[in-house]
Design an enzyme around this catalytic site. Sequence first.
Site: not given
Length: 272
Positions: A156, A169
Amino acid sequence: MGVGRVEGKAALITGAARGQGRAHAAKLAEEGADVVVVDVCAPLPSVSYAAATTEDLAETVRLVEKFGRRAVSARVDVRDLAALRTTVDAAVGTLGRLDIIVANAGICVPRAWERVTEQIFEDTMSTNVTGVWNTVMAGAPHLIRAGGGSIILISSVAGIKAQPFMVPYTTSKFAVRGMAKAFAAELSAHGIRVNSVHPTGVNTPLASEEMQAELAAAIATNPRLGNMLLNMLPVRGTDPEDVANSVLFLASDESRFVTAHELAPDAGNSEF
Ligand SMILES: NC(=O)c1ccc[n+]([C@@H]2O[C@H](COP(=O)([O-])OP(=O)(O)OC[C@H]3O[C@@H](n4cnc5c(N)ncnc54)[C@H](O)[C@@H]3O)[C@@H](O)[C@H]2O)c1
């Protein structure tokens, strides 16, 4: 119709019931690959947005078959290495080979740091990090047997630059970026390339209203940090196909000398 950029190859894609995983399966099939598509198709305890279903996975299979390619599907949790190995071994028996691995399954549970629970941290690390490692461990022996291949780990923008209100995350996606480079070094001896992909916000069920509401609540605790989520290009979100185009490039021989690399279809977010 595609022009056969991955003609005759076979690909394993995790988290393929919907969202980006489905787009990767469809794109690779359109360009000539058979696919093994796996997904847990069930809720995880700390995830508030709706879970994918077996019907979603069946729809991915239908999309692949529309392009005249074969799809082997299985309901598997990427956190279960033994189940993943059994599934992948059987699927490669059916399809005859494996050339491409797309480790895409992942979750995102935004929270201000003090509201992160042990369960959220554990679910995020076990799916986004251990699950990606499991996927490579289950698939790589087949790429070695095929004489080479391409492994693509979906990280990401949060694997390049910290994203606020996402401690678990961001931790997991930095780990995935490092994992790609570490595997790239050792698997290079087998003609296997390993790269990571770093999307910005993508319009998928993960980026649902529930998830956006959680993020908005967290931003309200420290609004200045909300700016870290902005893209350089004046767009709010990208589409799964935008990421699938990066995956296709890395899967194809067009990128034959690209390895240990970070490809970021992130609208400039990581430099902004
Ligand atoms: N949507 C975004 O804004 C965004 C941005 C950057 C990166 N990503 C990453 O892209 C990847 C795909 O996300 P998406 O946006 O398509 O989300 P999504 O929720 O639509 O799809 C993810 C899929 O993974 C599956 N999955 C989750 N945990 C699993 C497990 N333990 N075992 C097997 N399957 C599991 C889900 O069932 C789901 O079908 C993820 O790794 C995510 O972190 C997403």
